[in-house]
Structures are given as C-alpha cells and as structure tokens.
Design a protein around this motif. Sequence first.
Motif, short mmCIF file in Angstrom:
data_model
loop_
_atom_site.label_atom_id
_atom_site.label_comp_id
_atom_site.label_asym_id
_atom_site.label_seq_id
_atom_site.Cartn_x
_atom_site.Cartn_y
_atom_site.Cartn_z
N VAL A 1 0.83 -1.20 0.00
CA VAL A 1 0.00 0.00 0.00
C VAL A 1 0.88 1.27 0.00
N THR A 2 2.11 1.11 0.52
CA THR A 2 3.00 2.25 0.76
C THR A 2 3.19 3.16 -0.46
N ALA A 3 3.52 2.57 -1.61
CA ALA A 3 3.84 3.36 -2.79
C ALA A 3 2.66 4.21 -3.24
N ALA A 4 1.46 3.48 -3.32
CA ALA A 4 0.26 4.19 -3.76
C ALA A 4 -0.06 5.32 -2.79
N ALA A 5 0.11 5.04 -1.48
CA ALA A 5 -0.21 6.04 -0.46
C ALA A 5 0.73 7.24 -0.59
N LYS B 1 -4.99 1.58 -10.01
CA LYS B 1 -6.36 1.79 -9.55
C LYS B 1 -6.39 2.13 -8.07
N LEU B 2 -5.56 1.40 -7.27
CA LEU B 2 -5.47 1.67 -5.84
C LEU B 2 -5.03 3.13 -5.62
N GLN B 3 -4.07 3.54 -6.38
CA GLN B 3 -3.56 4.92 -6.24
C GLN B 3 -4.63 5.94 -6.60
#
Length: 592
Positions: free
Chosen positions: A438-442, A481-483
């Motif tokens: 999750v880190t990168a997208a966050a 998509k998460l991002q």
Amino acid sequence: MTDTPPCGTPTDGGSSAPSEHPAPERLYQLLVESIQDYAIFALDRTGRVVTWSAGAARLKGYARTEIIGRHFSVFYPPEDVAAGKPERELEEAVRTGRVEDQGWRVRKDGTRFWASVVITALYDEMGTLVGFAKVTRDLTLQRNETEALRESEARFRLLVESVRDYAIFLLDPEGHVATWNAGAERIKGYHAEEIIGRHFSVFYPAERVAERFPQYELEVAAREGRFEDEGWRIRKDGSRFWANVVITALRNSTGELVGFAKVTRDLTERRAAEEQARRLAAEQAARSEAERRGAELQLLSEQLEEQAIELEHQREEAQTLSEELEQANDQLQRALVEANDARRSAEAEAARAAEASRAKSDFLATMSHELRTPLNAIAGYTQLIDMGLRGPVTSAQHEDLERILRSQTHLTSLINEVLSYARLESGAITYAVRPTPVTAAAENAEAIVEPQRAAKEIDLDVQLPHGEGAPPIQVLADQDKLQQILINLLSNAVKFTPKGGRIVLELLTEPERPGMALIRVSDTGIGIPADKLQAIFEPFVQVGRSLNSPGEGTGLGLAISRELARGMGGDLTVESREGRGSVFTLTLPLAV
Ligand code: ADP
C-alpha cells in the motif's frame, strides 16, 4: 258209613291207633285235613257244622272247638242271612244234589272274602239225607284280578269310544266291523248301528275294492302283525278323505286270529296344511330367489350405472384434461413464442445496448482526445504568455492567466474522469491485480494532495505499519487503480476539511474481517448528512451543490472509486457525522 259222612268224623289230630297201612277212610280223612287252600267240612241236615279242616280254620278264622255245632249261616253276610240265602242253598242242594255259588262270605273277624262254594247233599245207602259236604275256596285275589281286568277293559272301551280324532274299531277275521267309536263316526259319518256287521271295504274307493286292496291289507296284517297305509278313503256321504290307516292283527293266547284292530286318522287337513306349507315354502323360495335375483340385478345395474357414471366422469375429466392440456399447450406455445420474442428482443436490446455503450465509449474516448488537444494548447500558450515571451505581462494579466490555467486543469481532470467512468461502465477496464504494497500508492497520493493540504495547513498523518524487518502489508490490487482511489479519498478529505484540520490515513486488519485489509481515510471536516451517505456514491452527486453554483469536483470520484474497489474484490464504505468529520473505508483482499 252209616252215621258218619265220608268226611264227617271229627278230627282229633290223628289220635286213632297208628297202623302201617291205615284204612282208606282214615287216609281220606288225612287228605281232607291237610288241604290248606280249601275249607272242606260237613254240615248236618240242618246246616250245623259237624267237621272242620285245617283249610277251613285258615280260611274262616274259627278254631274247631269254636265252630263245631254252629249253623253255617255265620259264614254269610247279614243281608244274605236275612234274605234266607243259606237255607235256600241247602234246599237247592237237596233238590238238585249240588249247588254252586260265588259270593261274599264273612270270616270270624268280620272281614269278607269272595268265595266259591260248592254244597253237595250227602245220602246214605238207603238214600236218606245225612248232611252236606261243603267246599269253599277264597277267590278274593282272583276276583280282584278279574275285576281289575274288567274295569280296565271298561276304561279302555270308554277311552276308545270317546276318542274323536281317530276312528278306532275292530274287525272280525273276515273284515266285518265289530265295534265303532266316536272318532269313527265323526270321520266316516256312519252311526254304530249302521256300520257294525258290514264289511270294511265300504270305506275304500271303488277302484281299490276292485283291486281287492282291503283283503290284501288284512292278509298282510295277519301275516306280519301290522299294516300301515296312507291313501284315499270314502265317507258315508261319498266324499273322500286322506287317511292314515294302521291295521293290527289280534290273536288270542293260543295264537288264533280273532280279528283286527283298525285305527284310521283323517289327514286331509294335515295333508292340505302340508301341501299349503309346501306350496308356501316353494312360493317363498321362488319369491326369495326372485328377490335375490332382483337384488343381484339391481346391484348389477347400480354397479353398471355407477361404472357408467364413473366412465362419464372419467370421460369428462379426460375431456377437461385434454382441454386443459390443449389450453396449457396453447399457453405454453404462446409463452414459448413470447419467450422467444422476449429473448430475441432482449438479445437485440442487449446488442443495441452493447452497441450504444460501445458507441458512447467510442464517442467519449474520441471526445476526450479531441478536447484534450485544444486544452493542452490552451495551457501551453497561457504559460508562454505568462512567462513574458510575447511581451511584458502586468500583474493583473498575470492573475488572469493563472485563472485560465486553473480552469484548464479542472477541465482536463473533468474530462479524464468522465472518460474513466465511461470506460468503467462499458466494462472496458481491465485490472492488473497482484500483491501490492500500500506504501507506494499512499505516498504518491500524499504527494499529489500536498499543495492543497499545505495551503490549508491541514495535518496529514499516514500510519502504515512497517516494523523493522517486518515485510510491509500487501493487498491484492491493481497499483494504478489503488492509487487513483487513494488520491480521490485524500483530495476529498482535504477539500471538505476546514483549515487547520486533521487527516489520518491508516492501514489495518480486523479479526472479524479475516483476509481483508482496511485502508481508512478519516478527516475532521464538515461531514455528510445521514440521508446522503448512499447518494454520494452515485455519479454526479455532490452534497450542497446546485447547478447554479459550479465549483470544484465532478461528482464522479466516489462512483469511480467504489466501482474500482469492487472490481478488485473489495468495497468502499463511509461513516460520517455532519460537522464532525467523515471516515471512508476501502477494503481489499490481503495478499498472503
Ligand atoms: P467531487 O469530490 O468531485 O465532488 P466525489 O464523488 O469525489 O465528487 O464526491 C462527491 C461528494 O461527496 C462531494 O461533492 C461531497 O459533497 C461529498 N464528499 C466527498 N468526500 C467528502 C469528505 N471527505 N467530507 C465531506 N464531504 C465529502
């Protein structure tokens, strides 16, 4: 034998001189003496007892000494004595030599007995009457028997005579009627005086007489003792009656045939009754049989009727059934046609829809592209002028150019989102799902909202658990998509949170939702009214925004974000309290 009658010597118990050969007179005396069953004694000419025997003593009860010398009339009942019977008997004996009599005599004790008496006059050689010999026998027993027989015969005769139901009469050996009774008179119609002496064949029909049947009956009865017959007989008046006849042969003690007893019963009534009964029984049987047959037929006909009704029912049911089947068939046919029509029209509709959707997507894609090109030109030339490459720019012109650029940016993002949503709707989006930290997208999302956050002095706290050495939590997602979702959530939070507020982005798991990661974005902003909590996920819904007050945002962000979350096997939900802030929770499958 001059003065002494043959048995006149008084007996003194045999005191005369014994001798081996007693004189005949003495023997004779002994004989008389010893006879027990007869009283044998002598009377003198006047009737006085001069000798007495043992039999006389036994019969009459007198001892010798009591009776010798007394007149023999003591043996007669008083009425006979009064009538002069004893004297008369002696006179008769004198006259005829002998008198015989039966009659009552009297014993010493006064009791009577029935006696047979023979008195014989006794004469000497000169013919002079010297006395009488008297022999008396007790016939009481005999008389009683005779009397009883006579009485019983009388009773029997009376009985026979009075019987009315049977003709009972005697025939002589030749078949002539000898006696007649009331029954015979009643049944045959003759009075006794009319029929006695006539031959019994008068009772038979002429044809039977011709056959000599009456004689035959007597022959059989004589031979076998008895003959029984049933047949027609004739009454005096010529009428017939049905008779039962029993003829019994009568024989005397020596076996000689003395006649026949004939007993006739009139069975006419019984025969009629029997025939009546037989006829009734036959009729009854016939009637019962007929009734039984009738009942059977009735039953049969009822059964047939029931079967007919049943068949009719079945036929009607079959008819109804077949009609129903026909109807059902028709309905099915129609339904089938309708279904086919519906299927065809649905297919056509789907095809049309797909076509329309594809056309829309194509249109939107083309439009976006066509719009983006001039928008890029707008941005480029605006920046060119702003940089003073076309001459000096006043501060007022500078501000205007900035507004142009902001609008250009907004329009571009609007177009991008519309395009994105259109592609989502048409199912043209593909997901490259893989374990993703999750880190990168966050961090990317955080960087993108950084200018707005900083401008509003909002505190943004990102809490992603990454302990030392511990691998970062990964979710199954398409990174882009998460991002895109996280950018939308963070920019909304910044947008709807007043200056100096606080935003938290955290990653966590909950035991009650195993296998899922929760990415939560909380703010202390204006919140969302409860009645709008679901509506905000619809496209183009913006709370508190009217068409007259255009501002930032398109109202498509949350709709797109939830579609993307669900497209990756997760979801997007919200909790909020108006004036206090909102919490958006993105769930995604954990990558194990
Ligand atoms: P946009 O933000 O472009 O208007 P969105 O779909 O992202 O469109 O949001 C729809 C609406 O939901 C917003 O217009 C706003 O009224 C409401 N909203 C979204 N996020 C928040 C938030 N964090 N706090 C308060 N309201 C919000």
